[in-house]
Structure formats: structure tokens, C-alpha cells
Motif scaffolding. Structure first.
Motif: not given
Length: 250
Positions: A68-80, A87-91, A164-170
Motif C-alpha cells: 500500500l502507498y499512503v500519500t498525505i498532502n499538507d497545506i501551509v498556512l500563514n506562509a512566510g 497541517r494535513p489536508f488530504e490523504i 511536521i511537528g503536530l505530534i511530539h514524542d515524550p
């Protein structure tokens, strides 16, 4: 508010609120606040841009004939800006195997809809990882147990969110890291000694040992109940995990 007028009215003027502010004497020049741009958060009204950035992960499971090939596309908000967010936008999930086409399409559409809703979407990781296959799970490379193919898709989404920094490992504290390193070195030394005593010569890497390089942990390791990794070994009559440091002896 009523105001009594004792004198004859000879004229009038309309005073606007801004005129009152301008007429107020200023004792000290107040610093001007810089205009702040509106910070855009993820919500369902955010339109999809022409181009998205993303990552593709490969899942090879013994339950499926094809990968299986899983592709996750992200949107960049407030760029620059300092408020830039990814943030994830579609899969999308693709495979040559068409046996499970319906539920795969349904899963991707539901997950994409959850991503676009915004808010805290990290909860879907635990929901997917908690799905169990009645036929049984499997171990993937690294000795990590996967209870189902859906759970591994959840693991892929978790890894992407970490990237992408949405989840952080303890963070593992230094004492635990040192303990794991010491336990691992002691176990490998003990294993080497046993092999040399049996053969009468220094132990050479066996087929299992070569396989352990791929799995990272010694061959024959059992699954740890805490981290779901096949890294639990018996040392000094006590089961110890060489991945997370968990010990049944406390």
C-alpha cells in the motif's frame, strides 16, 4: 442623557467620536501598535491551493499481496510569517490490490474530511491504531506489532504528524537512556559468552544475529506490553525491554 441649555442657541456643530479623541490633550506620545495580520487556522472553509506539499509512505503487510502507498498532502498556512503552520489536508491510499478498494476509498474520504475540519486532528491516530484484525496481527520491520493493516495506516499518519511537528514524542530522560544502553551491552556480552562456551570458539554472527541487525533487537526477544515492540529479553531472571526500558521487576 439630558442637558439643560440656559442660553440662546446661536449655532451648532456635529462632533464625531474621532474629533473628541483628537481634542483630548495628550501628555505623552503613546507608542503606535503595528497592524497585526490575521492568523489563519485550519477550518473547512479554507480553499485548496493549486499546489500542496506531502509525503508518501510504503506499507508492506503479510496480510496484503501488494504494498500500500499512503500519500498525505499538507497545506501551509500563514506562509512566510512566524505563525506558519503545516497541517494535513488530504490523504490517498493506492495499491494494485483491488480486493479492499471500497473501504480504502471510504477511509481516505473520511480522513480527508477530518483533516479539513481543523482543530486537534491527532485523535484519529489512536482511533486507527486501536483497530484489531480478527485474523490476527503481524510484526513489521523493527519488531513492532501491528494488530491490523488499519492500525499500520494509523502508525503512518502518526509518523507524518511527528515529521511536521503536530505530534511530539515524550523525551526519554538521560538515566533511562543510560540504563537501556547498559542492559543491552550486558545482554549482548552474556549472549556472546554462551555462544563461545557452546562452540569453544569466539561466537560468530549466526543467521539469526544477522537478522537481528534488521530487527534492531536480539533474536528471540518477546513483545513488550508497554511499547508493543519485540524487544523484551530475560536478564537476571527479570524481563527487561531494550526499547523503552520497561522492567517487570520495577
Amino acid at each position: 442623557m439630558a442637558i439643560k441649555i440656559d442660553k440662546k442657541i446661536t449655532g451648532y456643530n456635529v462632533v464625531k467620536p474621532e474629533d473628541k479623541v483628537a481634542a483630548t490633550p495628550v501628555t505623552a506620545a503613546a507608542p503606535k501598535e503595528a497592524p497585526s495580520a490575521e492568523v489563519i487556522q485550519m477550518h473547512e472553509s479554507v480553499e485548496r491551493p493549486e499546489t500542496l506539499v506531502g509525503s508518501t509512505f510504503k506499507i508492506k503487510s503479510p496480510l496484503f499481496e501488494h504494498a500500500l502507498y499512503v500519500t498525505i498532502n499538507d497545506i501551509v498556512l500563514n506562509a512566510g510569517t512566524k505563525h506558519e503552520l503545516r497541517r494535513p489536508f488530504e490523504i490517498f491510499i493506492n495499491s494494485k490490490n483491488m480486493d479492499h478498494f471500497q473501504w480504502i476509498v471510504a477511509l481516505t474520504r473520511i480522513l480527508s474530511a477530518v483533516f479539513r475540519k481543523g482543530g486537534d486532528v491527532t485523535f484519529i491516530v489512536e482511533e486507527l491504531k486501536a483497530v484489531f484484525d480478527p485474523r490476527g496481527g503481524y510484526f513489521k520491520a523493527g519488531g513492532v506489532y501491528m494488530p491490523s493493516i488499519v492500525a499500520e495506516i494509523g502508525g503512518v499518519i502518526e509518523q507524518h504528524m511527528k515529521n511536521i511537528g503536530l505530534i511530539h514524542d515524550p523525551e526519554m530522560d538521560e538515566a533511562t537512556r543510560k540504563l537501556i544502553a547498559e542492559k543491552r551491552a550486558a545482554y549482548e556480552a552474556l549472549d556472546s559468552k554462551k555462544n563461545s562456551e557452546v562452540s569453544g570458539t569466539p561466537a560468530a554472527p549466526s543467521v539469526d544475529a544477522a537478522a537481528s541487525e534488521t530487527l534492531t533487537f536480539p533474536p528471540g526477544s518477546m513483545m513488550c506490553d508497554k511499547c508493543n515492540t519485540r524487544a523484551l529479553v530475560l536478564m537476571d531472571n527479570c524481563q527487561t525491554c531494550l526499547n523503552c526500558g520497561y522492567s517487570k521487576c520495577g
